[in-house]
Design a protein around this motif. Structure first.
Motif, PDB file in Angstrom:
ATOM      1  N   THR A 118      15.733  15.195 -14.266  1.00 35.51           N
ATOM      2  CA  THR A 118      16.107  15.435 -15.652  1.00 35.51           C
ATOM      3  C   THR A 118      17.163  14.428 -16.052  1.00 35.51           C
ATOM      4  O   THR A 118      18.112  14.183 -15.303  1.00 35.51           O
ATOM      5  N   ASP A 119      16.998  13.830 -17.219  1.00 34.22           N
ATOM      6  CA  ASP A 119      18.016  12.927 -17.748  1.00 34.22           C
ATOM      7  C   ASP A 119      19.271  13.756 -18.015  1.00 34.22           C
ATOM      8  O   ASP A 119      19.240  14.697 -18.822  1.00 34.22           O
ATOM      9  N   GLU A 120      20.357  13.429 -17.336  1.00 33.97           N
ATOM     10  CA  GLU A 120      21.578  14.242 -17.447  1.00 33.97           C
ATOM     11  C   GLU A 120      22.181  14.225 -18.844  1.00 33.97           C
ATOM     12  O   GLU A 120      22.789  15.190 -19.270  1.00 33.97           O
ATOM     13  N   LEU A 121      22.016  13.145 -19.581  1.00 36.34           N
ATOM     14  CA  LEU A 121      22.604  13.051 -20.915  1.00 36.34           C
ATOM     15  C   LEU A 121      21.837  13.883 -21.942  1.00 36.34           C
ATOM     16  O   LEU A 121      22.431  14.632 -22.713  1.00 36.34           O
ATOM     17  N   THR A 122      20.504  13.785 -21.930  1.00 33.12           N
ATOM     18  CA  THR A 122      19.705  14.444 -22.963  1.00 33.12           C
ATOM     19  C   THR A 122      19.051  15.738 -22.524  1.00 33.12           C
ATOM     20  O   THR A 122      18.604  16.520 -23.353  1.00 33.12           O
ATOM     21  N   GLY A 123      18.938  15.941 -21.200  1.00 32.93           N
ATOM     22  CA  GLY A 123      18.255  17.120 -20.692  1.00 32.93           C
ATOM     23  C   GLY A 123      16.740  16.980 -20.668  1.00 32.93           C
ATOM     24  O   GLY A 123      16.035  17.939 -20.353  1.00 32.93           O
ATOM     25  N   VAL A 124      16.220  15.799 -20.978  1.00 33.77           N
ATOM     26  CA  VAL A 124      14.780  15.575 -21.012  1.00 33.77           C
ATOM     27  C   VAL A 124      14.236  15.466 -19.591  1.00 33.77           C
ATOM     28  O   VAL A 124      14.777  14.747 -18.757  1.00 33.77           O
TER      29      VAL A 124
ATOM     30  N   PRO B 179      16.469   6.369 -17.395  1.00 34.11           N
ATOM     31  CA  PRO B 179      17.394   5.766 -18.352  1.00 34.11           C
ATOM     32  C   PRO B 179      18.293   4.678 -17.758  1.00 34.11           C
ATOM     33  O   PRO B 179      18.808   3.844 -18.498  1.00 34.11           O
TER      34      PRO B 179
END
Length: 149
Positions: free
Chosen positions: A44-50, A107
């Motif tokens: 999971t992208d830690e910044l966006t949660g995607v 990312p």
């Protein structure tokens, strides 16, 4: 293997370099292990949660531009940049080697890997050995300090 986390342990930089020399398509992942990761099957992208389409990992294959330089030094260099992750991500995070196929990029331009086959854990002594090897090169390579780490 009886459980995904029940893996052999690589205990030296030379041993890990030998594995890299024998196999293509190896990656190192810093996490709580395959038992946790393979249940999720993606990072999971830690910044966006995607949710991303695979597990984020870093390649261990020796690049052609490295030419005939030392494979153990290559592996040390690959481990060096991410050795801070156990501290940043908390207890239980440690490096392990997997084989898989890239399905995209995350990312930070890291490979996202699917069809994951856990290979081995990397002992903390290997990380210390990698740090030592990289620091020996600092006079020739320049500083490898990263801001914010």
């Amino acid at each position: 293997m009886s459980a995904p986390d029940d893996l052999p342990v690589v205990r030296s930089l030379a041993e890990l370099a030998g594995l890299v020399g024998r196999h293509r398509g190896l990656y190192v992942r810093w996490s709580r292990g395959p038992g946790t990761d393979l249940g999720a099957t993606s990072s999971t992208d830690e910044l966006t949660g995607v949710a991303m389409p695979g597990l984020s990992a870093n390649p261990l294959d020796v690049e052609k531009w490295w030419q005939d330089r030392s494979v153990p030094l290559w592996v040390a260099r690959r481990l060096h940049d991410y050795a801070h992750l156990p501290h940043d991500k908390g207890p239980g995070v440690r490096p392990w080697v997997l084989r898989g196929h890239e399905t995209g990029r995350g990312p930070d331009n890291e490979p996202l890997v699917v069809d994951v086959e856990p290979m081995c854990w990397i002992d903390s002594a290997v990380i210390e050995e990698a740090r030592t090897e990289v620091s020996r090169q600092e006079a020739r390579w320049g500083t490898l300090r990263r801001s914010g780490r």
